[in-house]
Design an enzyme around this catalytic site. Structure first.
Site, PDB file in Angstrom:
ATOM      1  N   GLU A 212       6.435   8.990  -4.819  1.00 23.07           N
ATOM      2  CA  GLU A 212       5.053   8.888  -5.298  1.00 23.07           C
ATOM      3  C   GLU A 212       4.225   8.418  -4.107  1.00 23.07           C
ATOM      4  OE1 GLU A 212       3.739   9.513  -8.346  1.00 23.07           O
ATOM      5  OE2 GLU A 212       5.622  10.124  -9.270  1.00 23.07           O
ATOM      6  N   CYS A 246      -4.144   4.468  -5.190  1.00 26.42           N
ATOM      7  CA  CYS A 246      -3.629   5.712  -4.603  1.00 26.42           C
ATOM      8  C   CYS A 246      -4.434   6.925  -5.040  1.00 26.42           C
ATOM      9  CB  CYS A 246      -2.164   5.896  -4.940  1.00 26.42           C
ATOM     10  SG  CYS A 246      -1.866   5.951  -6.714  1.00 26.42           S
TER      11      CYS A 246
HETATM   12  P1  NAD Z   1       4.293   1.409   2.266  1.00 25.30           P
HETATM   13  O1  NAD Z   1       4.817   2.798   2.328  1.00 25.30           O
HETATM   14  O2  NAD Z   1       3.924   0.729   3.524  1.00 25.30           O
HETATM   15  O3  NAD Z   1       5.344   0.419   1.536  1.00 25.30           O
HETATM   16  C1  NAD Z   1       5.928   0.700   0.290  1.00 25.30           C
HETATM   17  C2  NAD Z   1       7.275   0.008   0.199  1.00 25.30           C
HETATM   18  O4  NAD Z   1       8.113   0.482   1.234  1.00 25.30           O
HETATM   19  C3  NAD Z   1       7.227  -1.520   0.314  1.00 25.30           C
HETATM   20  O5  NAD Z   1       8.087  -2.077  -0.655  1.00 25.30           O
HETATM   21  C4  NAD Z   1       7.742  -1.772   1.722  1.00 25.30           C
HETATM   22  O6  NAD Z   1       8.475  -2.977   1.823  1.00 25.30           O
HETATM   23  C5  NAD Z   1       8.672  -0.601   1.969  1.00 25.30           C
HETATM   24  N1  NAD Z   1       8.714  -0.218   3.387  1.00 25.30           N
HETATM   25  C6  NAD Z   1       7.705  -0.332   4.308  1.00 25.30           C
HETATM   26  N2  NAD Z   1       8.093   0.130   5.513  1.00 25.30           N
HETATM   27  C7  NAD Z   1       9.382   0.558   5.359  1.00 25.30           C
HETATM   28  C8  NAD Z   1      10.338   1.131   6.236  1.00 25.30           C
HETATM   29  N3  NAD Z   1      10.061   1.365   7.530  1.00 25.30           N
HETATM   30  N4  NAD Z   1      11.549   1.431   5.746  1.00 25.30           N
HETATM   31  C9  NAD Z   1      11.846   1.215   4.448  1.00 25.30           C
HETATM   32  N5  NAD Z   1      10.986   0.658   3.577  1.00 25.30           N
HETATM   33  C10 NAD Z   1       9.770   0.340   4.005  1.00 25.30           C
HETATM   34  O7  NAD Z   1       3.081   1.504   1.261  1.00 25.30           O
HETATM   35  P2  NAD Z   1       2.049   0.371   0.888  1.00 25.30           P
HETATM   36  O8  NAD Z   1       1.202   0.057   2.067  1.00 25.30           O
HETATM   37  O9  NAD Z   1       2.737  -0.730   0.191  1.00 25.30           O
HETATM   38  O10 NAD Z   1       1.173   1.166  -0.197  1.00 25.30           O
HETATM   39  C11 NAD Z   1       0.135   2.010   0.150  1.00 25.30           C
HETATM   40  C12 NAD Z   1       0.505   3.462   0.049  1.00 25.30           C
HETATM   41  O11 NAD Z   1       1.131   3.720  -1.187  1.00 25.30           O
HETATM   42  C13 NAD Z   1      -0.728   4.362   0.075  1.00 25.30           C
HETATM   43  O12 NAD Z   1      -0.453   5.480   0.878  1.00 25.30           O
HETATM   44  C14 NAD Z   1      -0.890   4.784  -1.361  1.00 25.30           C
HETATM   45  O13 NAD Z   1      -1.560   5.995  -1.553  1.00 25.30           O
HETATM   46  C15 NAD Z   1       0.512   4.845  -1.824  1.00 25.30           C
HETATM   47  N6  NAD Z   1       0.581   4.694  -3.259  1.00 25.30           N
HETATM   48  C16 NAD Z   1       0.959   5.752  -4.010  1.00 25.30           C
HETATM   49  C17 NAD Z   1       0.974   5.623  -5.384  1.00 25.30           C
HETATM   50  C18 NAD Z   1       1.374   6.748  -6.278  1.00 25.30           C
HETATM   51  O14 NAD Z   1       1.552   6.503  -7.455  1.00 25.30           O
HETATM   52  N7  NAD Z   1       1.532   7.961  -5.788  1.00 25.30           N
HETATM   53  C19 NAD Z   1       0.633   4.410  -5.978  1.00 25.30           C
HETATM   54  C20 NAD Z   1       0.260   3.357  -5.158  1.00 25.30           C
HETATM   55  C21 NAD Z   1       0.251   3.504  -3.801  1.00 25.30           C
END
Ligand code: NAD
Length: 458
Positions: A212, A246
Site C-alpha cells: 500500500e 496518502c
Molecule cells: P516509510 O516507507 O518510510 O516507512 C514505512 C515503514 O517502513 C515504517 O514502519 C518504517 O520503519 C519501515 N522502513 C523504513 N525504511 C525501511 C527500510 N529501509 N527497510 C525496511 N523497512 C523500512 O513510509 P512513511 O514515511 O512511514 O509513510 C509515508 C508514506 O507512506 C507515503 O509515501 C504515503 O503515501 C504512504 N502511505 C500509503 C498509504 C496507503 O494506504 N497506500 C497509507 C499511508 C501512507
C-alpha cells in the site's frame, strides 16, 4: 515483552501456534475480533493522547480516522460467516461425476509493517483482515510515531498471546531483521522506495506481498461544479492531518475558467476551518519530524504562494499553503508532497490534464470535481489510478465494500472489508470425484485413443 526472544524464536512460536489449528476456528476468530474491538474502545483516551503527542492530531480527526477503525472490525464480525463459507464452483460435464468447491484458508504467519501518518488505523485495519482470515500476525508500527506505537503495543499485549499476535517496535533495523525471515504474507504500508526494499526481501522467500504505497494523487476541477462545496471538500481533504494523508489531493488541475473563483473559495474555507492564524488552531496538525519539515519547506520555493507559506521549525508547523503558477517541472511536482502544500496547475482543455496525469506514475487516488457525466466517464476511462472519487476527497477510504489499494507505482493488492479477508487468505480449489465411474480410455496405453479424445473434447 519479548526481550529474551529473538525474532526467529517469535516467528517459530507463532508457527507452532498456527499449526495447532486453533486460529482456523471461526468462533476463535470472532472472539479475537471482539477482543480487539473492545481493546481499541477501552484505550480510546490513550490513543487520542498518543496521537496528540505524535502529530498534534486534533481529537476529532483522531477519533474519526483512527479510533473508528473499529467499524472495520464490526464489518468483519458481521460478515465473517459469509466470507469463510466454501463456494461451490461449476464443473463441466466432461468431468462428470464430480463436484468442486473453493475453500478460503489462512496463509499462516503474516507480517504487517505500517507508517506513521495514521499510525493506529493503518496497522489495526489490515490486522482485522489477518485475524478474520485465521492467521497469526507480527506487527511492526512506525518508529516515527512512538507514542502511538507504545499504545498499540499495550493494546495488543494485553489482548493477545504473543504466540498469536505480537508487536515488535523499532525502526529500520527491526524492519530489516523481520524482512530477512520467511513469512506467509507481508502487508506493507509506506513509501514507494521502501516498498521496493520490502518486495525484494520478500522475493528471496517467495513471500507474497501487499504494498500500500503513495504517490501524487491529482485532483481535477472542471467548471461544472458547486463551487462552495468543491472548495470545502478539497480544503478538508488536503489539510486533514496537515496534508500527511496518502490519498490527500496532492495537486490541483483546474479549468482556467474557474481557477480564480476556486482559489478564493479555498482561501475562504481555510479561514473558516482554522481561523486567521492556523498556528493557533486546535484543529490543525503538525509535521511529524524535522526531516519532513525541512523537505516540505524546500517545496515552498516554486510558483506564487497565494495563501500560507509561513512555517515554524520549533513547532513543526507549516501553514496550509496554496501555490499558484506551478509548472509540472517544478520540484513540488516531482515527488509526493505529503504535507500541507497545494500546488495549482491550470488547463484549458481536459485533454491537457489527462495527458499530464498519464505522463506520470499511476496515482493511488484520482479526484474529479464535475457534474458533467461525459467528463466523468472520459476521465475514468482515460486514466488509471488505484481508485477514483468524484466530487469529494478522502471518503472513498471509508467505504468498506470498495477494495482500497494502488496500481503500478502506487501499490500491489488491496484491502478493506472482504478485500482484507481475501488478501490474507489462500483460495484452495478442491475437486471431489466419487468412485462411481472410471473412464478407462483416459489411461495408458494411449494407442488409438487420440482420435476419440479429439472427437469428444476437441
Ligand atoms: P516509510 O516507507 O518510510 O516507512 C514505512 C515503514 O517502513 C515504517 O514502519 C518504517 O520503519 C519501515 N522502513 C523504513 N525504511 C525501511 C527500510 N529501509 N527497510 C525496511 N523497512 C523500512 O513510509 P512513511 O514515511 O512511514 O509513510 C509515508 C508514506 O507512506 C507515503 O509515501 C504515503 O503515501 C504512504 N502511505 C500509503 C498509504 C496507503 O494506504 N497506500 C497509507 C499511508 C501512507
Amino acid at each position: 515483552m519479548h526481550t529474551n526472544l529473538s525474532i526467529p524464536d517469535i516467528i517459530r512460536k507463532q508457527r507452532d501456534f498456527f499449526q495447532t489449528g486453533e486460529t482456523k476456528s471461526i468462533d476463535f476468530r470472532l472472539a479475537q475480533l471482539k477482543t480487539l474491538k473492545q481493546a481499541v474502545i477501552e484505550h480510546t483516551q490513550l490513543i487520542l493522547e498518543a496521537l496528540q503527542a505524535d502529530l498534534k492530531k486534533p481529537e476529532f480527526e483522531a477519533y474519526a480516522t483512527e479510533v473508528l477503525v473499529y467499524k472495520e472490525i464490526d464489518s468483519a464480525i458481521k460478515d465473517i460467516k459469509n466470507w469463510t463459507q466454501p463456494k461451490k464452483a461449476p464443473v463441466s460435464l466432461d468431468f462428470f461425476p464430480a463436484s468442486a468447491r473453493i475453500y478460503p484458508e489462512p496463509l499462516g504467519v503474516v507480517l504487517i509493517i505500517s507508517p506513521w501518518n495514521y499510525p493506529l488505523q493503518l496497522i489495526i485495519s489490515p490486522l482485522v483482515g489477518a485475524i478474520a482470515a485465521g492467521n497469526c500476525a507480527i506487527l511492526k508500527p512506525s518508529e516515527l510515531a512512538p507514542h502511538t506505537s507504545r499504545v498499540l503495543t499495550e493494546i495488543i499485549s494485553k489482548s493477545f498471546d504473543p504466540a498469536y499476535i505480537t508487536v515488535l517496535e523499532g525502526g529500520v533495523e527491526t524492519s530489516q531483521q523481520l524482512l530477512a525471515e520467511k513469512f506467509d504474507h507481508i502487508f506493507f504500508t509506506g513509501g514507494t522506495a521502501v516498498g521496493k526494499i520490502v518486495m525484494e526481501a520478500a522475493a528471496k522467500h517467495l513471500t507474497p506481498v501487499t504494498l500500500e504505497l503513495g504517490g501524487k494523487s491529482p485532483c481535477i476541477v472542471d467548471d461544472d461544479i458547486n463551487l462552495e462545496q468543491t472548495a470545502r471538500r478539497i480544503t478538508w481533504g488536503k489539510f486533514l492531518n496537515a496534508g500527511q494523508t496518502c490519498i490527500a489531493p496532492d495537486y490541483l488541475l483546474v479549468d482556467k475558467k474557474i481557477k480564480d473563483n476556486l482559489l478564493a473559495g479555498i482561501q475562504k474555507c481555510l479561514k473558516e476551518f482554522y481561523g486567521d492564524n492556523p498556528a493557533t488552531s486546535p484543529d490543525y496538525a503538525r509535521i511529524i519530524n524535522q526531516k519532513h519539515f525541512d523537505r516540505l519547506v524546500n517545496l515552498l520555493k516554486d510558483g506564487k504562494i497565494i495563501v500560507g507559506g509561513e512555517s515554524n521549525s520549533s513547532e513543526s508547523y507549516i501553514a496550509p499553503t496554496v501555490i499558484d503558477k506551478v509548472s509540472s517541472a517544478d520540484a513540488v511536482m516531482q515527488e509526493e508532497i505529503f504535507g500541507p502544500i497545494l500546488p495549482v496547475i491550470e488547463y484549458t482543455d481536459i485533454g491537457e490534464a489527462i495527458a499530464l496525469i498519464n505522463s506520470r506514475p499511476k496515482p493511488l487516488a484520482l479526484y474529479l470535481f464535475s457534474q458533467n457525466k461525459n467528463l466523468q466517464k472520459q476521465v475514468c476511462q482515460q486514466t488509471s489510478s488505484g481508485g477514483v472519487c468524484i466530487n469529494h476527497t478522502i471518503i472513498q477510504f471509508g467505504v468498506s465494500s470498495l477494495p482500497f489499494g494502488g496500481v503500478g507505482e502506487s501499490g500491489i493488492g488491496s484491502y478493506h472489508g472482504k478485500a482484507s479477508f481475501d488478501t490474507f487468505s489462500h483460495y484452495k480449489s478442491v475437486l471431489h470425484k466419487p468412485f462411481l465411474l472410471d473412464v478407462k480410455w483416459l489411461y495408458p496405453p494411449y494407442k488409438g485413443k487420440l482420435s476419440l479424445l479429439k472427437r469428444i473434447l476437441g
